[in-house]
Enzyme design. Structure first.
Site, PDB file in Angstrom:
ATOM      1  N   ASP A  32      17.107   2.909   5.296  1.00  0.00           N
ATOM      2  CA  ASP A  32      17.949   4.100   5.443  1.00  0.00           C
ATOM      3  C   ASP A  32      17.431   5.214   4.558  1.00  0.00           C
ATOM      4  O   ASP A  32      17.338   5.054   3.337  1.00  0.00           O
ATOM      5  CB  ASP A  32      19.384   3.772   5.011  1.00  0.00           C
ATOM      6  CG  ASP A  32      20.113   2.911   6.020  1.00  0.00           C
ATOM      7  OD1 ASP A  32      20.191   3.319   7.194  1.00  0.00           O
ATOM      8  OD2 ASP A  32      20.605   1.827   5.638  1.00  0.00           O
ATOM      9  N   ASP A 165      25.080  -0.142  13.830  1.00  0.00           N
ATOM     10  CA  ASP A 165      24.839   0.036  12.396  1.00  0.00           C
ATOM     11  C   ASP A 165      26.090   0.557  11.697  1.00  0.00           C
ATOM     12  O   ASP A 165      26.546   1.665  11.990  1.00  0.00           O
ATOM     13  CB  ASP A 165      23.685   1.051  12.222  1.00  0.00           C
ATOM     14  CG  ASP A 165      23.282   1.260  10.776  1.00  0.00           C
ATOM     15  OD1 ASP A 165      23.734   0.521   9.900  1.00  0.00           O
ATOM     16  OD2 ASP A 165      22.478   2.198  10.543  1.00  0.00           O
ATOM     17  N   GLY A 166      26.594  -0.280  10.769  1.00  0.00           N
ATOM     18  CA  GLY A 166      27.686   0.175   9.924  1.00  0.00           C
ATOM     19  C   GLY A 166      28.881  -0.762   9.963  1.00  0.00           C
ATOM     20  O   GLY A 166      29.449  -1.010  11.022  1.00  0.00           O
ATOM     21  N   GLY A 186      24.262  -4.439   5.970  1.00  0.00           N
ATOM     22  CA  GLY A 186      23.814  -4.145   4.612  1.00  0.00           C
ATOM     23  C   GLY A 186      24.629  -4.868   3.573  1.00  0.00           C
ATOM     24  O   GLY A 186      24.274  -5.962   3.121  1.00  0.00           O
TER      25      GLY A 186
HETATM   26  C1  DX5 Z   1      24.942   4.129   6.917  1.00  0.00           C
HETATM   27  C2  DX5 Z   1      23.607   3.439   7.059  1.00  0.00           C
HETATM   28  C3  DX5 Z   1      23.774   1.978   7.346  1.00  0.00           C
HETATM   29  C4  DX5 Z   1      24.452   1.230   6.237  1.00  0.00           C
HETATM   30  C5  DX5 Z   1      24.766  -0.193   6.616  1.00  0.00           C
HETATM   31  O1  DX5 Z   1      24.738   5.424   6.512  1.00  0.00           O
HETATM   32  O2  DX5 Z   1      22.869   4.007   8.111  1.00  0.00           O
HETATM   33  O3  DX5 Z   1      22.520   1.395   7.676  1.00  0.00           O
HETATM   34  O4  DX5 Z   1      23.714   1.228   5.066  1.00  0.00           O
HETATM   35  O5  DX5 Z   1      25.425  -0.777   5.550  1.00  0.00           O
HETATM   36  P1  DX5 Z   1      26.780  -1.592   5.701  1.00  0.00           P
HETATM   37  O6  DX5 Z   1      26.451  -2.824   6.470  1.00  0.00           O
HETATM   38  O7  DX5 Z   1      27.211  -1.844   4.292  1.00  0.00           O
HETATM   39  O8  DX5 Z   1      27.752  -0.697   6.453  1.00  0.00           O
HETATM   40 ZN    ZN Z   2      21.173   2.816   8.925  1.00  0.00          ZN
END
Ligand code: DX5
Ligand code: ZN
Length: 211
Positions: A32, A165-166, A186
């Site tokens: 990211d 994603d997210g 993440g």
């Molecule tokens: C959000 C990012 C994601 C995020 C994912 O801005 O693009 O890739 O880091 O993390 P989690 O799984 O903690 O939502």
């Molecule tokens: Zn991302």
């Protein structure tokens, strides 16, 4: 379903986190990158990313949350990523789609939770991947937004990989497991003390009827 691990949130150091991801069965490393313009947060020291990631033995899935990706793509292509994904909301995405393809890198477009699928219409034929954002981009550790689920269902059937994603964890994966090719996760992984166990939980949730 493939698992792409984001290291935006981590426990000790980025270096150690990446090492721990590399020791798992994760399919990709999700990188990211934020410019402080497209999103408020900024973490775009590209030389640092290059030195952290230059010798990794997993494919890189780069996510550029930046309003002008040109220089980012020019510098990061040296890492030979599998995917570079840019945001669909920026000006003239086609310019950067072509730039990414010119390096032989697969190209993705990411769609914010409040962006309509129609924003992809003119680009779909050039894309390898669509990244459906299930949080507003900018930080890790946010809550999965269920309202994006219909967009995932509607995209199914198009000739493009679907990634989400997210806010993906062992519960929210169940909302999308049958419809996505890739899940990005993440904090569920990198804030735990057993990365592999968390990845397994996503795969178990996500593996019914799909490989
Ligand atoms: C959000 C990012 C994601 C995020 C994912 O801005 O693009 O890739 O880091 O993390 P989690 O799984 O903690 O939502
Ligand atoms: Zn991302």
């Amino acid at each position: 379903m493939k698992v792409s691990v984001s290291f935006l949130k981590y426990q000790n150091s980025k270096e150690e986190t990446i090492k721990k991801i590399l020791a798992t069965s994760a399919d990709y490393i999700h990188v990211d990158i934020m410019d402080g313009i497209f999103v408020n947060e900024k973490n775009d020291d590209l030389d640092e990313f290059i030195s952290l990631l230059k010798d990794v033995n997993k494919p890189l899935d780069i996510h550029l949350m930046v309003s002008n990706p040109k220089e980012y793509i020019t510098k990061l292509q040296i890492l030979k990523p599998l995917f570079i994904t840019i945001q669909a909301e920026i000006l003239n995405p086609l310019v950067y789609i072509n730039q990414i393809k010119s390096y032989g890198i697969k190209v993705g477009l990411a769609l914010n939770p409040d962006s309509k699928l129609s924003l992809l219409q003119n680009y779909l034929k050039y894309l390898d991947l669509v990244l459906i954002m299930s949080v507003y981009p900018g930080k890790g550790g946010q809550q999965f937004l269920k309202e994006v689920i219909p967009k995932i269902k509607e995209l199914k059937g198009e000739n493009v990989l679907i990634s989400v994603d997210g806010g993906i964890n062992d519960e929210t994966i169940n909302y999308v497991k049958d419809d996505v090719d890739i899940c990005v996760s993440g904090s569920f992984i990198c804030l735990s003390d057993d990365y592999e166990k968390q990845i397994d939980k996503l795969r178990i949730g996500g593996s019914y009827g799909k490989s």
